[in-house]
Scaffold this motif. Structure first.
Motif, PDB file in Angstrom:
ATOM      1  N   GLY A  83       3.881  10.496  -1.015  1.00  0.00           N
ATOM      2  CA  GLY A  83       3.736   9.967   0.343  1.00  0.00           C
ATOM      3  C   GLY A  83       2.325   9.585   0.715  1.00  0.00           C
ATOM      4  N   THR A  84       1.341  10.017  -0.084  1.00  0.00           N
ATOM      5  CA  THR A  84      -0.044   9.649   0.214  1.00  0.00           C
ATOM      6  C   THR A  84      -0.329   8.248  -0.299  1.00  0.00           C
ATOM      7  OG1 THR A  84      -0.850  10.663  -1.830  1.00  0.00           O
ATOM      8  CG2 THR A  84      -0.785  12.053   0.145  1.00  0.00           C
ATOM      9  N   ARG A  85      -1.447   7.692   0.130  1.00  0.00           N
ATOM     10  CA  ARG A  85      -1.786   6.306  -0.195  1.00  0.00           C
ATOM     11  C   ARG A  85      -3.168   6.230  -0.831  1.00  0.00           C
ATOM     12  NH1 ARG A  85       0.949   2.351   3.376  1.00  0.00           N
ATOM     13  NH2 ARG A  85      -0.948   1.111   3.320  1.00  0.00           N
ATOM     14  N   ILE A 122     -11.407   7.532 -11.944  1.00  0.00           N
ATOM     15  CA  ILE A 122     -11.585   8.411 -10.785  1.00  0.00           C
ATOM     16  C   ILE A 122     -10.970   7.693  -9.592  1.00  0.00           C
ATOM     17  CG2 ILE A 122     -13.228   9.618  -9.316  1.00  0.00           C
ATOM     18  CD1 ILE A 122     -15.228   9.473 -11.660  1.00  0.00           C
ATOM     19  N   ILE A 123      -9.903   8.251  -9.035  1.00  0.00           N
ATOM     20  CA  ILE A 123      -9.139   7.598  -7.976  1.00  0.00           C
ATOM     21  C   ILE A 123      -8.744   8.647  -6.945  1.00  0.00           C
ATOM     22  CG2 ILE A 123      -7.141   6.101  -7.489  1.00  0.00           C
ATOM     23  CD1 ILE A 123      -7.087   5.924 -10.734  1.00  0.00           C
ATOM     24  N   ARG A 124      -8.652   8.230  -5.703  1.00  0.00           N
ATOM     25  CA  ARG A 124      -8.215   9.138  -4.649  1.00  0.00           C
ATOM     26  C   ARG A 124      -6.958   8.619  -3.955  1.00  0.00           C
ATOM     27  NH1 ARG A 124     -13.672  10.288  -4.529  1.00  0.00           N
ATOM     28  NH2 ARG A 124     -14.172  12.503  -4.264  1.00  0.00           N
ATOM     29  N   ARG A 125      -6.061   9.550  -3.652  1.00  0.00           N
ATOM     30  CA  ARG A 125      -4.944   9.298  -2.752  1.00  0.00           C
ATOM     31  C   ARG A 125      -5.114  10.212  -1.547  1.00  0.00           C
ATOM     32  NH1 ARG A 125       0.857   8.642  -5.825  1.00  0.00           N
ATOM     33  NH2 ARG A 125       1.471   8.644  -3.621  1.00  0.00           N
ATOM     34  N   SER A 126      -4.813   9.692  -0.363  1.00  0.00           N
ATOM     35  CA  SER A 126      -5.032  10.458   0.866  1.00  0.00           C
ATOM     36  C   SER A 126      -3.832  10.316   1.791  1.00  0.00           C
ATOM     37  CB  SER A 126      -6.289   9.966   1.591  1.00  0.00           C
ATOM     38  OG  SER A 126      -7.435  10.162   0.804  1.00  0.00           O
ATOM     39  N   GLY A 128       0.797  -1.220   0.000  1.00  0.00           N
ATOM     40  CA  GLY A 128       0.000   0.000   0.000  1.00  0.00           C
ATOM     41  C   GLY A 128       0.829   1.268   0.000  1.00  0.00           C
ATOM     42  N   ASP A 129       2.143   1.139   0.240  1.00  0.00           N
ATOM     43  CA  ASP A 129       3.024   2.313   0.230  1.00  0.00           C
ATOM     44  C   ASP A 129       3.265   2.792  -1.201  1.00  0.00           C
ATOM     45  OD1 ASP A 129       3.310   2.275   2.985  1.00  0.00           O
ATOM     46  OD2 ASP A 129       5.129   1.051   2.925  1.00  0.00           O
ATOM     47  N   PRO A 130       3.721   4.045  -1.355  1.00  0.00           N
ATOM     48  CA  PRO A 130       4.093   4.510  -2.695  1.00  0.00           C
ATOM     49  C   PRO A 130       5.215   3.663  -3.283  1.00  0.00           C
ATOM     50  CG  PRO A 130       3.801   6.370  -1.211  1.00  0.00           C
ATOM     51  CD  PRO A 130       3.750   5.136  -0.360  1.00  0.00           C
ATOM     52  N   TRP A 131       5.248   3.605  -4.603  1.00  0.00           N
ATOM     53  CA  TRP A 131       6.200   2.778  -5.324  1.00  0.00           C
ATOM     54  C   TRP A 131       6.744   3.570  -6.504  1.00  0.00           C
ATOM     55  CZ3 TRP A 131       4.411   1.713 -10.328  1.00  0.00           C
ATOM     56  CH2 TRP A 131       3.041   1.959 -10.539  1.00  0.00           C
ATOM     57  N   GLY A 139      -0.638   5.137  -7.040  1.00  0.00           N
ATOM     58  CA  GLY A 139       0.338   5.023  -5.971  1.00  0.00           C
ATOM     59  C   GLY A 139       1.791   5.258  -6.312  1.00  0.00           C
ATOM     60  N   ALA A 140       2.121   5.494  -7.585  1.00  0.00           N
ATOM     61  CA  ALA A 140       3.523   5.708  -7.946  1.00  0.00           C
ATOM     62  C   ALA A 140       3.980   7.088  -7.489  1.00  0.00           C
ATOM     63  CB  ALA A 140       3.722   5.557  -9.441  1.00  0.00           C
ATOM     64  N   ASP A 141       5.138   7.134  -6.841  1.00  0.00           N
ATOM     65  CA  ASP A 141       5.777   8.404  -6.483  1.00  0.00           C
ATOM     66  C   ASP A 141       7.007   8.667  -7.340  1.00  0.00           C
ATOM     67  OD1 ASP A 141       3.939   9.094  -4.591  1.00  0.00           O
ATOM     68  OD2 ASP A 141       5.300   9.022  -2.878  1.00  0.00           O
ATOM     69  N   GLY A 142       7.172   7.874  -8.388  1.00  0.00           N
ATOM     70  CA  GLY A 142       8.283   8.088  -9.303  1.00  0.00           C
ATOM     71  C   GLY A 142       7.902   7.585 -10.681  1.00  0.00           C
ATOM     72  N   ILE A 143       8.279   8.335 -11.723  1.00  0.00           N
ATOM     73  CA  ILE A 143       7.984   7.973 -13.108  1.00  0.00           C
ATOM     74  C   ILE A 143       9.290   8.006 -13.896  1.00  0.00           C
ATOM     75  CG2 ILE A 143       6.804   8.622 -15.233  1.00  0.00           C
ATOM     76  CD1 ILE A 143       4.879   7.603 -13.151  1.00  0.00           C
TER      77      ILE A 143
END
Length: 673
Positions: free
Chosen positions: A398-400, A616-620, A308-311, A346-350
């Motif tokens: 950092g959000t999930r 439609i997706i949410r990160r929190s 569930g963490d960012p990847w 959930g990606a924090d890097g591209i």
């Protein structure tokens, strides 16, 4: 092992996405390197992977090392403020290793050997490869392990993409060692493999070989264990390189997974705990009917592997690839939408393969951030725009992703389901997983992908598609979830065998009989092109089974075919929850209807209605709640929202309008329901 946040890789003082590519400076003259670094700055690139295929440059002959070019490239990048994802260089050994150690080359299931000239031309069990590869890692780590530009270590590359299964004598010996550790005694192995069948009993360990091609169908227990062994063998190589790196560097360590539709060689549930950061490579596969939904599945699965963490998306394509029958270029803004779909999930890097398009080699027609056409191109303009967009979205890092819907997916079940000699050859595991996932997606649900037996805490509803092979413990975990108030849907050809591919006697669906309140006495595969009518007006194909109710109630029955009046969909109250069983391959609308109904009864919130092609997706997280709306359609879309659109830096007051082909990301007002 604690995970390293992706956002910390490039600058611990502020949150930001990593953005970059594989960079192969060895393909270019030194004067190009400075120009590349300047253009990387222009595009917003802050992390590049180098030395991925560097072994032959660093060690042109055994023990003769030349670091001059790598040293120079590192300094150029560092001077321009660009972080480095430093490869160990072990992904493709040089020609001298194959020449000096021909037994290090891989052998195929038909007994033929493969040779130097492509990539990954090594046997994963080869002592010579292990010895020389670790010597190289030691040299690289000693030299650059403390360099301030090195933000991340990249072990090998796409491990097992081409050489996951080697059938040589060296592999056979390693396989026997793995089996001895797993089973201890030959009696236990013979029991697990069912060798009483066809006179296959082993009387000595040395008689066991790798499962090369046979004149008839082989032993499925042996085949499964060989796939497990092969995954473990490659993980062992990763961990050996990782151990050397940790002796000389404090930087996090990872490798790039291949969570994708056409590669299934590693059990990534077993690999993920060993990664400091979970990273994935993903390319649109135009051999599939639905490339966009497969992208979403891969991204959600990678998030599941990360707990569930960012990847990090380690590789993707700015446009066309080079290895499919027809390599289709991306349409305008498709690359931006694809990239932000990964971010939304959930990606924090591209990152992309690669920075500058090659002029030679088999990947010369693979797209890149800087294409053959140069800066005056659609691709380059979108690369720069994506860099600017990621900078605007920095607070999202950092959000999930939070959802109460889960789907069970397993690589080992994939291996077992796709073995031969089954009731029908028309069922493939991944197809069934994709059908269920795509139906959930079409209904608007965001889905967590979880391993069998994983904790389902925080979820209300779980779907288990065609989990043919399952352990007692994992089956019990699902039953406990339902008994405690959860809701589950299990689809056909589930619970049939245990981890050794031994059928669970007493009636199908074996491990799930009590949970589902049904018992099946016989399977009735359906001919291709034949549709079965169901009592609710929907249809089904591919599969039917003679279901008896053992506490469950029939929701839908067959109205045509060999099983008229027999239940096709059932529901069972189990403890405080409910378990549904789909005993046939429902048509897409019928499948969506059952899943939506089951989710509603589970208390899952009804998603916002949207046309096919709108995500439609949410990160929190602590920094806020972020609504991603990605419009892949050719028509505008509107929905209710209040907050600030981070991409356009405008207020959203009640209605968010998303133009055709565009993406909007809204930091929602937390007092807005």
């Amino acid at each position: 092992m604690s995970k390293t946040p992706v956002a910390e890789l490039v600058d611990q003082a502020r949150a930001q996405f990593t953005y970059g590519a594989d960079y192969n400076p060895e393909q270019w003259a030194p004067e190009v390197w400075v120009e590349d670094a300047r253009l990387m700055q222009q595009a917003g690139v802050n992390l590049v992977a180098i030395n991925i295929f560097g072994w032959a440059q660093l060690e042109p002959l055994p023990g003769q090392y030349d670091f001059s070019s790598l040293d120079a490239v590192i300094e150029v990048l560092h001077e321009h403020g660009i972080g480095i994802n430093l490869g160990t260089g072990t992904s493709s050994p040089p020609a001298w290793l194959a020449y000096d150690h021909p037994d290090s080359l891989p052998t195929m299931a038909d007994g033929t050997q493969r040779y130097f000239g492509g990539r990954q031309a090594f046997c994963p069990s080869s002592p010579a490869y292990r010895e020389h590869s670790l010597r190289l890692v030691e040299q690289v780590a000693r030299r650059h392990g403390a360099h301030p530009a090195v933000k991340l270590w990249h072990v090998s590359n796409e491990i097992g993409c081409h050489n996951a299964h080697c059938y040589c004598a060296v592999s056979a010996e390693a396989f026997r060692g793995w089996l001895r550790e797993r089973y201890v005694t030959l009696d236990a192995l013979n029991d697990a493999w069912g060798t009483a069948f066809w006179s296959q009993k082993y009387g000595a360990w040395e008689h066991i070989q790798t499962p090369r091609l046979t004149v008839s169908t082989g032993n499925p227990g042996q085949a499964l264990d060989f796939m497990r062994f092969s995954s473990d063998e490659l993980l062992g190589q990763y961990r050996a390189e990782e151990a050397v790196l940790r002796e000389h560097s404090a930087a996090p360590v990872t490798t790039n997974f291949m969570v994708t539709a056409h590669i299934r060689n590693q059990d990534y549930w077993a690999w993920a705990p060993h990664m400091d950061i979970v990273a994935n490579d993903h390319y649109l596969d135009h051999r599939l009917a639905n490339t966009r939904d497969e992208l979403s599945f891969a991204a959600d699965t990678t998030r599941g592997l990360a707990g569930g963490d960012p990847w990090m998306l380690m590789e993707s394509a700015t446009s066309a690839v080079n290895w499919q029958p027809r390599n289709i270029a991306k349409t305008p803004r498709e690359m931006i939408r694809n990239s932000l779909s990964h971010v939304a999930r959930g990606a924090d890097g591209i990152s992309f393969f690669q920075w500058r398009a090659s002029l030679q080699g088999s990947e010369k027609f693979h797209s890149a951030m800087l294409p053959h056409a140069g800066e005056d191109s659609k691709v380059w303009r979108e690369v720069v725009e994506l860099g600017e967009t990621l900078a605007k979205l920095a607070e999202v890092t950092g959000t999930r992703v939070v959802t109460d819907v889960a789907l069970v997916f397993d690589w080992q079940a994939w291996w077992a389901t796709d073995l031969d000699s089954h009731p029908t050859g028309d069922i493939s595991y991944l197809d069934q997983v994709h059908r269920v996932y795509n139906a959930l997606l079409a209904e608007g649900f965001t889905v967590d992908i979880v391993a069998p037996g994983a904790s389902l805490e925080g979820h209300r509803f779980v779907v288990v598609p065609s989990l043919y092979a399952v352990s007692d413990a994992d089956a019990a975990s699902l039953a406990d979830f339902v008994a405690s108030g959860g809701h589950a849907v299990v689809t056909f050809f589930s619970g049939i065998v245990d981890g050794n591919d031994r059928v669970r006697a007493g009636g199908y669906p074996g491990a799930f009989r009590d949970l589902l309140g049904v018992s099946t006495e016989e399977f009735f595969p359906v001919e291709p092109g034949v549709e079965l009518a169901l009592s609710n007006g929907s249809t089904a194909t591919t599969w039917a089974e003679w279901v008896h109710l053992r506490g469950a109630s029939a929701v839908t029955t067959f109205e045509s075919g060999p099983l008229v009046g027999v239940p096709a969909v059932t529901r069972n109250e189990f403890g405080d929850g409910t378990a549904w069983y789909l005993a046939t391959n429902l048509d897409p609308e019928g499948l969506r209807g059952v899943l939506a109904t089951a989710a509603l009864k589970a208390g899952v919130a009804t998603p916002v209605a949207s046309p096919d092609g709108v995500e439609i997706i949410r990160r929190s997280g602590d920094t806020g709640d972020f609504l991603f709306v990605i419009n892949h359609t050719d028509a505008p879309f509107e929905l209710s929202a209040t907050g600030t659109d981070l991409i356009t830096d405008t207020a959203v007051e009640g209605t968010l309008a998303v133009a055709a082909g565009e993406v909007r990301v809204v930091r929602e007002s937390r007092d807005n329901p």
